[in-house]
Each structure stands twice: as structure tokens, then as C-alpha cells.
Write an enzyme that holds these catalytic residues in place. Structure first.
Site, PDB file in Angstrom:
ATOM      1  N   ASN A 147      -5.377  11.707  11.129  1.00 53.81           N
ATOM      2  CA  ASN A 147      -5.032  12.068  12.504  1.00 53.81           C
ATOM      3  C   ASN A 147      -6.093  13.051  12.969  1.00 53.81           C
ATOM      4  OD1 ASN A 147      -2.410  10.675  12.939  1.00 53.81           O
ATOM      5  ND2 ASN A 147      -1.872  11.859  11.138  1.00 53.81           N
ATOM      6  N   GLU A 198      -3.716   3.518   1.795  1.00 54.85           N
ATOM      7  CA  GLU A 198      -4.051   3.665   3.212  1.00 54.85           C
ATOM      8  C   GLU A 198      -4.254   5.153   3.463  1.00 54.85           C
ATOM      9  OE1 GLU A 198      -1.650   3.854   7.379  1.00 54.85           O
ATOM     10  OE2 GLU A 198      -1.146   2.167   6.079  1.00 54.85           O
ATOM     11  N   HIS A 231       2.814  11.862  -7.437  1.00 53.88           N
ATOM     12  CA  HIS A 231       1.408  11.573  -7.673  1.00 53.88           C
ATOM     13  C   HIS A 231       1.159  10.076  -7.597  1.00 53.88           C
ATOM     14  CE1 HIS A 231       3.345  11.369 -11.686  1.00 53.88           C
ATOM     15  NE2 HIS A 231       2.584  10.299 -11.812  1.00 53.88           N
ATOM     16  N   GLU A 291      -2.755  10.980 -11.228  1.00 56.54           N
ATOM     17  CA  GLU A 291      -2.610  10.940 -12.677  1.00 56.54           C
ATOM     18  C   GLU A 291      -3.517   9.854 -13.237  1.00 56.54           C
ATOM     19  OE1 GLU A 291       0.882  10.578 -16.066  1.00 56.54           O
ATOM     20  OE2 GLU A 291       1.218   9.660 -14.105  1.00 56.54           O
ATOM     21  N   HIS A 297       0.832  -1.201   0.000  1.00 57.21           N
ATOM     22  CA  HIS A 297       0.000   0.000   0.000  1.00 57.21           C
ATOM     23  C   HIS A 297       0.865   1.248   0.000  1.00 57.21           C
ATOM     24  CE1 HIS A 297       0.456  -0.529   4.478  1.00 57.21           C
ATOM     25  NE2 HIS A 297       0.635   0.772   4.404  1.00 57.21           N
ATOM     26  N   ARG A 357      -1.705  10.930   4.296  1.00 54.56           N
ATOM     27  CA  ARG A 357      -2.340  11.574   5.446  1.00 54.56           C
ATOM     28  C   ARG A 357      -3.418  12.505   4.906  1.00 54.56           C
ATOM     29  NH1 ARG A 357       1.038  10.250   9.563  1.00 54.56           N
ATOM     30  NH2 ARG A 357       3.240  10.095   9.059  1.00 54.56           N
TER      31      ARG A 357
END
Length: 141
Positions: A60, A56, A74, A122, A5, A9
Site C-alpha cells: 500500500n 502475494e 510464520h 522458518e 497464495h 502486507r
């Protein structure tokens, strides 16, 4: 070995899930809150994690915005109809930041969209990529 993965964030998990799942057609594979650490992980993708690389999305709880920096490039997604895909993304409120067309110095047809946090995605027309040589695929963004 295989790539499992890529982690991004995100400041607003609901907006990110809407973008990746509703606009880009990924599925929410799993999501878990970690109250002790004040964060949530959500895994999205086009297939089961056992067989596919996924994203993922890390939220937070106390952070609404991130400085993306200048090292990140990207994420790339192959599509069958780049023009139709971009029109659908725009019609559903998504942001196309580079309209579909040949990449600079090559023939591969690409476009860029932007997620709610400003990450670039992209889109690559799969049929144009198949005819391109590897040297034509190298793009400095």
C-alpha cells in the site's frame, strides 16, 4: 481445492522483493500497480502459480510499516542444506534470528530468518523432516 497464495502486507516492496527473490531464491512471477487504489501486488514463488502456492506481497503506497500482531506465525520453506542456506543468507545481509538446530521436543532441524518487515520465515531441513513423525512436527511458536 488447493491453496493458491498467502498475502503479506509489506512496507517497502523493493526490499521485500530483494529478500524473497535474491536471498530466498524465489522468482517474481507477476507484478501490477493499481493507481486508483494506491497499491501494488507482486506475486513471488518457486514455480508457476498454476502448480505452486505462492506469496502475494501487497504494498500500500501510503504505508511504510505494519503492526504484525500476535496471531501471525510464520511461512515455512523446505531446504536441502539448512546450514549452508543460513550462511549464504547472512553473507548476503539477511537476518538469521534462530540458528539451525533441532526443534524443541523433536528432531527436525529448523532455523528462522526475518524479512524486512519482521515476518518470520522458518527454514526446515528436508532430510530431517522426512524421518520425523507428525506429532514431532507440531511446534508452538
Amino acid at each position: 481445492m488447493r491453496l493458491l497464495h498467502t498475502m503479506l502486507r509489506v512496507g517497502n516492496l523493493d526490499a521485500s522483493l530483494k529478500f524473497y527473490c535474491e536471498l530466498l531464491g524465489m522468482k517474481l512471477l507477476r507484478q501490477k500497480d493499481y493507481p486508483g487504489g494506491k497499491f501494488t501486488l507482486a506475486f513471488v514463488g518457486y514455480g508457476d502459480e498454476a502448480d505452486h502456492t505462492v506469496l502475494e506481497l501487497t504494498h500500500n503506497w501510503d504505508t511504510e510499516k505494519y503492526n504484525l500482531g500476535d496471531a501471525y506465525g510464520h511461512i515455512a520453506i523446505g531446504v536441502d542444506d539448512i546450514y549452508g542456506t543460513c550462511e549464504e543468507i547472512k553473507a548476503r545481509g539477511g537476518k538469521v534470528v534462530r540458528e539451525p538446530g533441532p526443534m524443541k521436543h523433536g528432531s527436525t532441524v529448523i532455523a528462522f530468518v526475518e524479512d524486512p518487515d519482521g515476518y518470520k520465515v522458518e527454514l526446515i531441513q528436508l532430510s530431517s523432516r522426512e524421518s520425523a513423525t507428525p506429532q514431532k512436527e507440531l511446534v508452538s511458536q
